[in-house]
Design a protein around this motif. Structure first.
Motif, PDB file in Angstrom:
ATOM      1  N   ARG A 195       0.806  -1.236   0.000  1.00  0.00           N
ATOM      2  CA  ARG A 195       0.000   0.000   0.000  1.00  0.00           C
ATOM      3  C   ARG A 195       0.827   1.269   0.000  1.00  0.00           C
ATOM      4  O   ARG A 195       0.295   2.336  -0.290  1.00  0.00           O
ATOM      5  CB  ARG A 195      -0.943   0.008   1.196  1.00  0.00           C
ATOM      6  CG  ARG A 195      -0.231   0.032   2.521  1.00  0.00           C
ATOM      7  CD  ARG A 195      -1.186   0.147   3.676  1.00  0.00           C
ATOM      8  NE  ARG A 195      -0.459  -0.115   4.904  1.00  0.00           N
ATOM      9  CZ  ARG A 195      -0.998  -0.130   6.107  1.00  0.00           C
ATOM     10  NH1 ARG A 195      -2.281   0.092   6.236  1.00  0.00           N
ATOM     11  NH2 ARG A 195      -0.257  -0.367   7.164  1.00  0.00           N
ATOM     12  N   THR A 196       2.123   1.196   0.362  1.00  0.00           N
ATOM     13  CA  THR A 196       2.927   2.428   0.440  1.00  0.00           C
ATOM     14  C   THR A 196       3.941   2.423  -0.699  1.00  0.00           C
ATOM     15  O   THR A 196       4.955   1.714  -0.654  1.00  0.00           O
ATOM     16  CB  THR A 196       3.636   2.519   1.816  1.00  0.00           C
ATOM     17  OG1 THR A 196       2.674   2.279   2.842  1.00  0.00           O
ATOM     18  CG2 THR A 196       4.252   3.895   2.024  1.00  0.00           C
ATOM     19  N   VAL A 197       3.629   3.230  -1.727  1.00  0.00           N
ATOM     20  CA  VAL A 197       4.399   3.158  -2.972  1.00  0.00           C
ATOM     21  C   VAL A 197       5.875   3.488  -2.740  1.00  0.00           C
ATOM     22  O   VAL A 197       6.758   2.840  -3.310  1.00  0.00           O
ATOM     23  CB  VAL A 197       3.769   4.087  -4.041  1.00  0.00           C
ATOM     24  CG1 VAL A 197       4.635   4.172  -5.284  1.00  0.00           C
ATOM     25  CG2 VAL A 197       2.376   3.580  -4.394  1.00  0.00           C
TER      26      VAL A 197
ATOM     27  N   SER B 236      -8.747 -10.261  16.860  1.00  0.00           N
ATOM     28  CA  SER B 236      -8.999 -10.469  15.433  1.00  0.00           C
ATOM     29  C   SER B 236      -7.764 -11.014  14.704  1.00  0.00           C
ATOM     30  O   SER B 236      -7.880 -11.791  13.756  1.00  0.00           O
ATOM     31  CB  SER B 236      -9.428  -9.151  14.779  1.00  0.00           C
ATOM     32  OG  SER B 236      -8.467  -8.149  15.031  1.00  0.00           O
ATOM     33  N   TYR B 237      -6.588 -10.632  15.145  1.00  0.00           N
ATOM     34  CA  TYR B 237      -5.366 -11.118  14.484  1.00  0.00           C
ATOM     35  C   TYR B 237      -5.283 -12.638  14.629  1.00  0.00           C
ATOM     36  O   TYR B 237      -5.045 -13.365  13.649  1.00  0.00           O
ATOM     37  CB  TYR B 237      -4.148 -10.436  15.112  1.00  0.00           C
ATOM     38  CG  TYR B 237      -2.812 -10.870  14.542  1.00  0.00           C
ATOM     39  CD1 TYR B 237      -2.304 -10.276  13.390  1.00  0.00           C
ATOM     40  CD2 TYR B 237      -2.051 -11.865  15.158  1.00  0.00           C
ATOM     41  CE1 TYR B 237      -1.072 -10.669  12.867  1.00  0.00           C
ATOM     42  CE2 TYR B 237      -0.831 -12.266  14.649  1.00  0.00           C
ATOM     43  CZ  TYR B 237      -0.341 -11.661  13.507  1.00  0.00           C
ATOM     44  OH  TYR B 237       0.865 -12.050  12.990  1.00  0.00           O
ATOM     45  N   CYS B 238      -5.516 -13.104  15.852  1.00  0.00           N
ATOM     46  CA  CYS B 238      -5.479 -14.540  16.146  1.00  0.00           C
ATOM     47  C   CYS B 238      -6.529 -15.270  15.301  1.00  0.00           C
ATOM     48  O   CYS B 238      -6.229 -16.285  14.646  1.00  0.00           O
ATOM     49  CB  CYS B 238      -5.752 -14.713  17.634  1.00  0.00           C
ATOM     50  SG  CYS B 238      -5.814 -16.383  18.233  1.00  0.00           S
TER      51      CYS B 238
ATOM     52  N   ASN C 112      12.194  -9.494  14.320  1.00  0.00           N
ATOM     53  CA  ASN C 112      12.417  -8.077  14.612  1.00  0.00           C
ATOM     54  C   ASN C 112      11.876  -7.194  13.479  1.00  0.00           C
ATOM     55  O   ASN C 112      12.611  -6.829  12.558  1.00  0.00           O
ATOM     56  CB  ASN C 112      13.918  -7.852  14.831  1.00  0.00           C
ATOM     57  CG  ASN C 112      14.205  -6.433  15.285  1.00  0.00           C
ATOM     58  OD1 ASN C 112      13.306  -5.603  15.415  1.00  0.00           O
ATOM     59  ND2 ASN C 112      15.482  -6.162  15.533  1.00  0.00           N
ATOM     60  N   THR C 113      10.579  -6.884  13.561  1.00  0.00           N
ATOM     61  CA  THR C 113       9.921  -6.014  12.576  1.00  0.00           C
ATOM     62  C   THR C 113       9.046  -5.007  13.323  1.00  0.00           C
ATOM     63  O   THR C 113       8.829  -5.135  14.535  1.00  0.00           O
ATOM     64  CB  THR C 113       8.997  -6.814  11.644  1.00  0.00           C
ATOM     65  OG1 THR C 113       7.903  -7.303  12.427  1.00  0.00           O
ATOM     66  CG2 THR C 113       9.705  -7.978  10.969  1.00  0.00           C
ATOM     67  N   ALA C 114       8.484  -4.074  12.555  1.00  0.00           N
ATOM     68  CA  ALA C 114       7.599  -3.063  13.152  1.00  0.00           C
ATOM     69  C   ALA C 114       6.416  -3.722  13.858  1.00  0.00           C
ATOM     70  O   ALA C 114       6.020  -3.305  14.952  1.00  0.00           O
ATOM     71  CB  ALA C 114       7.113  -2.106  12.059  1.00  0.00           C
TER      72      ALA C 114
HETATM   73  N1  LIG Z   1       7.145 -10.093  13.035  1.00  0.00           N
HETATM   74  C1  LIG Z   1       6.724 -11.138  13.724  1.00  0.00           C
HETATM   75  O1  LIG Z   1       7.204 -11.419  14.846  1.00  0.00           O
HETATM   76  C2  LIG Z   1       5.661 -12.039  13.143  1.00  0.00           C
HETATM   77  C3  LIG Z   1       5.304 -13.209  13.854  1.00  0.00           C
HETATM   78  C4  LIG Z   1       4.326 -14.051  13.336  1.00  0.00           C
HETATM   79  C5  LIG Z   1       3.727 -13.741  12.130  1.00  0.00           C
HETATM   80  N2  LIG Z   1       4.076 -12.613  11.448  1.00  0.00           N
HETATM   81  C6  LIG Z   1       3.433 -12.361  10.159  1.00  0.00           C
HETATM   82  O2  LIG Z   1       4.433 -12.083   9.191  1.00  0.00           O
HETATM   83  C7  LIG Z   1       3.917 -11.232   8.179  1.00  0.00           C
HETATM   84  C8  LIG Z   1       4.813 -10.045   7.992  1.00  0.00           C
HETATM   85  O3  LIG Z   1       4.820  -9.315   9.195  1.00  0.00           O
HETATM   86  P1  LIG Z   1       5.967  -8.263   9.579  1.00  0.00           P
HETATM   87  O4  LIG Z   1       6.370  -8.583  10.940  1.00  0.00           O
HETATM   88  O5  LIG Z   1       6.968  -8.164   8.482  1.00  0.00           O
HETATM   89  O6  LIG Z   1       5.067  -6.950   9.662  1.00  0.00           O
HETATM   90  P2  LIG Z   1       5.332  -5.443   9.209  1.00  0.00           P
HETATM   91  O7  LIG Z   1       6.761  -5.096   9.344  1.00  0.00           O
HETATM   92  O8  LIG Z   1       4.307  -4.654   9.954  1.00  0.00           O
HETATM   93  O9  LIG Z   1       4.961  -5.489   7.654  1.00  0.00           O
HETATM   94  C9  LIG Z   1       3.643  -5.709   7.255  1.00  0.00           C
HETATM   95  C10 LIG Z   1       3.525  -5.479   5.782  1.00  0.00           C
HETATM   96  O10 LIG Z   1       2.139  -5.588   5.432  1.00  0.00           O
HETATM   97  C11 LIG Z   1       1.753  -4.421   4.717  1.00  0.00           C
HETATM   98  N3  LIG Z   1       0.368  -4.076   4.961  1.00  0.00           N
HETATM   99  C12 LIG Z   1      -0.229  -3.842   6.153  1.00  0.00           C
HETATM  100  N4  LIG Z   1      -1.505  -3.472   5.963  1.00  0.00           N
HETATM  101  C13 LIG Z   1      -1.722  -3.478   4.627  1.00  0.00           C
HETATM  102  C14 LIG Z   1      -2.837  -3.159   3.804  1.00  0.00           C
HETATM  103  N5  LIG Z   1      -3.985  -2.706   4.335  1.00  0.00           N
HETATM  104  N6  LIG Z   1      -2.719  -3.280   2.464  1.00  0.00           N
HETATM  105  C15 LIG Z   1      -1.553  -3.700   1.914  1.00  0.00           C
HETATM  106  N7  LIG Z   1      -0.448  -3.987   2.639  1.00  0.00           N
HETATM  107  C16 LIG Z   1      -0.531  -3.870   3.981  1.00  0.00           C
HETATM  108  C17 LIG Z   1       2.669  -3.329   5.279  1.00  0.00           C
HETATM  109  O11 LIG Z   1       2.707  -2.237   4.383  1.00  0.00           O
HETATM  110  P3  LIG Z   1       3.179  -0.766   4.900  1.00  0.00           P
HETATM  111  O12 LIG Z   1       4.608  -0.928   5.295  1.00  0.00           O
HETATM  112  O13 LIG Z   1       2.988   0.061   3.718  1.00  0.00           O
HETATM  113  O14 LIG Z   1       2.297  -0.441   6.061  1.00  0.00           O
HETATM  114  C18 LIG Z   1       3.976  -4.086   5.382  1.00  0.00           C
HETATM  115  O15 LIG Z   1       4.627  -4.148   4.137  1.00  0.00           O
HETATM  116  C19 LIG Z   1       2.502 -10.893   8.629  1.00  0.00           C
HETATM  117  O16 LIG Z   1       1.583 -11.749   7.980  1.00  0.00           O
HETATM  118  C20 LIG Z   1       2.508 -11.181  10.109  1.00  0.00           C
HETATM  119  O17 LIG Z   1       1.222 -11.485  10.591  1.00  0.00           O
HETATM  120  C21 LIG Z   1       5.028 -11.759  11.938  1.00  0.00           C
END
Ligand SMILES: NC(=O)c1ccc[n+]([C@@H]2O[C@H](COP(=O)([O-])OP(=O)(O)OC[C@H]3O[C@@H](n4cnc5c(N)ncnc54)[C@H](OP(=O)(O)O)[C@@H]3O)[C@@H](O)[C@H]2O)c1
Length: 252
Positions: free
Chosen positions: A45-47, A165-167, A201-203
């Motif tokens: 979503r963020t170009v 809701s995430y769960c 380690n992500t946002a």
């Molecule tokens: N990090 C963890 O510890 C962890 C653990 C278990 C599962 N996960 C899963 O791993 C995956 C990646 O997570 P992450 O940790 O990398 O999270 P993240 O850093 O928050 O990244 C999430 C990504 O999803 C995109 N996104 C969010 N809302 C969106 C929307 N409405 N439309 C289109 N894109 C959207 C974000 O885009 P923007 O940057 O533009 O907002 C970002 O690129 C997710 O499915 C998460 O549930 C993560």
């Protein structure tokens, strides 16, 4: 799978769609897939973030990616149909999809949850990948072998208080994966699995666990062996599985 070593040309000639490719795990996966030879379609979503990933892939001399901006909060069924049509107009086949984009939604007890936010999380985390997959199946069928990876979570496999809701969205993602894997097994070239990255380690992780030292957890790049294994042809016989990208701790 966790210590898998991908050969440099593992994904050469393949076209792979990654959602949420601008940040976190999706960004690392897009860069890693391109580094192993794939043409990556960067959806998100963020170009500006997608453009930064695009530039990084180009500067590394890897296959020129494509960008597809889309916001899963607001996209409609016809937007997904149009997205699949546009991808089909540009590429002869689709060899893989990494459904990675997700939102955390509101954390807290169900009793005090906000219904609209609950439904929005299901829209982004579940309905969007459902619609996208549904419309991409014809193009996935054009590949010799195709891999669809849905991103799960530890809370998609065992319910946990306050993850609301995430769960629920991640449990439903596991269900969607199982239905698709069963439907497509033996009648198609498409395999479907879920991958739980585990605490990374992500946002998103930093938002969910603000008191945690971020460096407790691996960086997204450290998970790539599992992401490469499942996308490439060394996992041809893996279908309908719920997999982990790292050893899972109690607080994952
Ligand atoms: N990090 C963890 O510890 C962890 C653990 C278990 C599962 N996960 C899963 O791993 C995956 C990646 O997570 P992450 O940790 O990398 O999270 P993240 O850093 O928050 O990244 C999430 C990504 O999803 C995109 N996104 C969010 N809302 C969106 C929307 N409405 N439309 C289109 N894109 C959207 C974000 O885009 P923007 O940057 O533009 O907002 C970002 O690129 C997710 O499915 C998460 O549930 C993560």
């Amino acid at each position: 799978m966790l210590d898998y070593q991908a050969r440099p040309d593992l994904l050469k000639g393949k076209t792979i769609l990654v959602t949420g490719a601008g940040a976190g795990i999706g960004r690392a996966a897009a860069i890693s897939y391109a580094a192993h030879g794939a043409t990556v379609i960067l959806a998100g979503r963020t170009v500006e973030k997608l453009e930064a990933v695009y530039d990084e892939i180009e500067q590394a001399g890897n296959p020129q990616p494509a960008i597809y901006p889309i916001d899963f909060k607001t996209a409609t069924d016809s937007d997904y149909q149009q997205m699949a049509n546009q991808i089909a107009a540009s590429f002869e086949q689709l060899d893989g999809v990494l459904h990675n984009a997700s939102q955390l939604g509101q954390m807290g007890p169900i009793e005090s949850s906000h219904t609209a936010t609950f439904m929005q999380t299901l829209q982004v985390n579940l309905n969007a990948p459902y619609m996208l997959t549904r419309y991409l199946i014809p193009l996935l069928r054009e590949a010799e072998h195709a891999s669809v990876i849905f991103t799960s979570s530890s809370v998609g496999r065992k319910g946990r208080a306050y993850w609301g809701s995430y769960c629920v969205s991640k449990f439903a993602t596991e269900g969607l994966m199982q239905v698709l894997a069963d439907e497509l097994e033996n009648v198609s070239n498409i395999r479907v699995n879920t991958l739980n990255p585990g605490a990374t380690n992500t946002a998103m992780r930093r938002t969910a666990f603000p008191a945690e030292r971020p460096t407790t957890n691996p960086f997204p790049e450290q998970l790539m062996p599992a992401y490469l294994y499942l996308m490439g042809e060394d996992s041809l016989n893996v279908n309908g599985q719920a997999l982990n990208a790292q050893p899972i701790k109690a607080t994952s």
